[in-house]
Scaffold this motif. Structure first.
Motif, mmCIF file in Angstrom:
data_model
loop_
_atom_site.group_PDB
_atom_site.id
_atom_site.type_symbol
_atom_site.label_atom_id
_atom_site.label_comp_id
_atom_site.label_asym_id
_atom_site.label_seq_id
_atom_site.Cartn_x
_atom_site.Cartn_y
_atom_site.Cartn_z
ATOM 1 N N GLU A 127 -2.495 -1.826 -24.264
ATOM 2 C CA GLU A 127 -3.811 -1.374 -24.069
ATOM 3 C C GLU A 127 -4.619 -1.346 -25.416
ATOM 4 O OE1 GLU A 127 -5.203 1.472 -21.416
ATOM 5 O OE2 GLU A 127 -5.270 0.340 -19.883
ATOM 6 N N ALA A 128 -3.933 -0.837 -26.456
ATOM 7 C CA ALA A 128 -4.166 -0.508 -27.609
ATOM 8 C C ALA A 128 -4.335 -1.788 -28.398
ATOM 9 C CB ALA A 128 -3.296 0.333 -28.412
ATOM 10 N N VAL B 80 -1.068 -6.837 -10.552
ATOM 11 C CA VAL B 80 -1.546 -5.445 -10.487
ATOM 12 C C VAL B 80 -2.977 -5.266 -10.238
ATOM 13 C CG1 VAL B 80 -1.377 -3.094 -10.891
ATOM 14 C CG2 VAL B 80 0.858 -4.404 -10.833
ATOM 15 N N LEU B 81 -3.842 -5.771 -11.381
ATOM 16 C CA LEU B 81 -4.912 -5.627 -11.298
ATOM 17 C C LEU B 81 -5.950 -6.392 -10.397
ATOM 18 C CD1 LEU B 81 -5.330 -5.028 -15.271
ATOM 19 C CD2 LEU B 81 -5.408 -3.246 -13.472
ATOM 20 N N GLY B 82 -5.193 -7.619 -10.063
ATOM 21 C CA GLY B 82 -5.811 -8.420 -8.890
ATOM 22 C C GLY B 82 -6.798 -9.216 -9.853
ATOM 23 N N VAL B 83 -6.326 -9.511 -10.924
ATOM 24 C CA VAL B 83 -7.230 -10.701 -11.696
ATOM 25 C C VAL B 83 -6.154 -11.910 -12.008
ATOM 26 C CG1 VAL B 83 -8.746 -8.898 -12.403
ATOM 27 C CG2 VAL B 83 -6.715 -9.591 -14.064
ATOM 28 N N ASP B 84 -6.927 -12.742 -12.459
ATOM 29 C CA ASP B 84 -6.201 -14.037 -13.071
ATOM 30 C C ASP B 84 -5.590 -13.691 -14.494
ATOM 31 O OD1 ASP B 84 -8.508 -16.364 -11.323
ATOM 32 O OD2 ASP B 84 -6.529 -15.458 -10.844
ATOM 33 N N LEU B 85 -4.750 -14.280 -14.661
ATOM 34 C CA LEU B 85 -4.181 -14.106 -16.185
ATOM 35 C C LEU B 85 -5.300 -14.619 -17.218
ATOM 36 C CD1 LEU B 85 -1.867 -13.168 -18.109
ATOM 37 C CD2 LEU B 85 -0.908 -15.571 -17.832
ATOM 38 N N THR B 86 -5.871 -15.502 -16.919
ATOM 39 C CA THR B 86 -6.722 -16.183 -17.648
ATOM 40 C C THR B 86 -8.092 -15.336 -17.818
ATOM 41 O OG1 THR B 86 -7.900 -17.523 -15.885
ATOM 42 C CG2 THR B 86 -6.315 -18.599 -16.989
ATOM 43 N N ASP B 87 -8.268 -14.212 -16.967
ATOM 44 C CA ASP B 87 -9.312 -13.365 -17.250
ATOM 45 C C ASP B 87 -9.117 -12.442 -18.454
ATOM 46 O OD1 ASP B 87 -10.904 -14.630 -15.281
ATOM 47 O OD2 ASP B 87 -9.968 -12.970 -13.678
ATOM 48 N N LEU B 88 -7.733 -12.363 -18.622
ATOM 49 C CA LEU B 88 -7.434 -11.378 -19.678
ATOM 50 C C LEU B 88 -7.463 -11.839 -20.956
ATOM 51 C CD1 LEU B 88 -4.517 -9.299 -17.692
ATOM 52 C CD2 LEU B 88 -6.976 -8.681 -17.828
ATOM 53 N N VAL B 89 -6.931 -13.324 -21.080
ATOM 54 C CA VAL B 89 -6.594 -13.921 -22.351
ATOM 55 C C VAL B 89 -7.535 -14.961 -22.817
ATOM 56 C CG1 VAL B 89 -4.159 -13.792 -21.921
ATOM 57 C CG2 VAL B 89 -5.229 -15.772 -21.234
ATOM 58 N N GLN B 90 -8.791 -15.086 -22.071
ATOM 59 C CA GLN B 90 -9.811 -15.639 -22.533
ATOM 60 C C GLN B 90 -11.005 -15.050 -23.366
ATOM 61 O OE1 GLN B 90 -11.760 -17.826 -19.265
ATOM 62 N NE2 GLN B 90 -10.146 -19.555 -19.149
ATOM 63 N N ARG C 180 -7.748 -2.760 -20.469
ATOM 64 C CA ARG C 180 -8.569 -1.312 -20.425
ATOM 65 C C ARG C 180 -9.457 -1.250 -19.561
ATOM 66 N NH1 ARG C 180 -9.325 -0.390 -25.382
ATOM 67 N NH2 ARG C 180 -7.098 0.377 -25.798
ATOM 68 N N ALA C 181 -10.528 -2.166 -19.829
ATOM 69 C CA ALA C 181 -11.651 -2.209 -19.247
ATOM 70 C C ALA C 181 -11.575 -2.684 -17.677
ATOM 71 C CB ALA C 181 -12.775 -3.161 -19.801
ATOM 72 N N GLU C 182 -10.810 -3.444 -17.174
ATOM 73 C CA GLU C 182 -10.672 -3.693 -16.004
ATOM 74 C C GLU C 182 -9.873 -2.617 -15.139
ATOM 75 O OE1 GLU C 182 -10.837 -5.479 -12.178
ATOM 76 O OE2 GLU C 182 -11.684 -6.215 -14.070
ATOM 77 N N ARG C 183 -8.766 -1.880 -15.843
ATOM 78 C CA ARG C 183 -8.287 -0.745 -15.108
ATOM 79 C C ARG C 183 -9.285 0.174 -15.042
ATOM 80 N NH1 ARG C 183 -6.892 3.949 -17.384
ATOM 81 N NH2 ARG C 183 -6.876 3.329 -19.515
ATOM 82 N N ARG C 184 -10.048 0.696 -16.152
ATOM 83 C CA ARG C 184 -11.284 1.689 -15.812
ATOM 84 C C ARG C 184 -12.127 1.262 -14.621
ATOM 85 N NH1 ARG C 184 -12.157 3.451 -22.221
ATOM 86 N NH2 ARG C 184 -10.103 4.669 -22.263
#
Length: 79
Positions: free
Chosen positions: A52-53, A69-79, A24-28
């Motif tokens: 997101e929830a 789609v967000l242009g980030v590494d998967l690790t950025d979302l799960v760390q 959510r933060a990256e999307r926003r």
């Protein structure tokens, strides 16, 4: 030696909420709508809303699609 799992799944729900908050933060941050992201990722609305929830149980493929789609590494979302 592996650790034993806790008696409840609170630790896992906390991680799911944290991942959802990062998505959510990256999307926003990119000023993207939920619709823009879920359509680009080939997901349905409900799956993305649950992600997101922090209420869903996304597959690795779903997380990889959203990260791409967000242009980030998967690790950025799960760390």
């Amino acid at each position: 030696m592996p650790r034993d799992l806790p008696e409840d799944d609170d630790w896992m729900r906390a991680r799911q909420r944290a991942i959802g908050a990062k998505v959510r933060a990256e999307r926003r941050r990119q000023n993207l709508s939920q619709e823009a992201v879920f359509l680009a990722a080939g997901l349905d609305r409900r799956t993305f809303q649950l992600l997101e929830a922090g209420d869903g149980n996304p597959t690795m493929a779903t997380l990889m699609r959203v990260a791409y789609v967000l242009g980030v590494d998967l690790t950025d979302l799960v760390q």
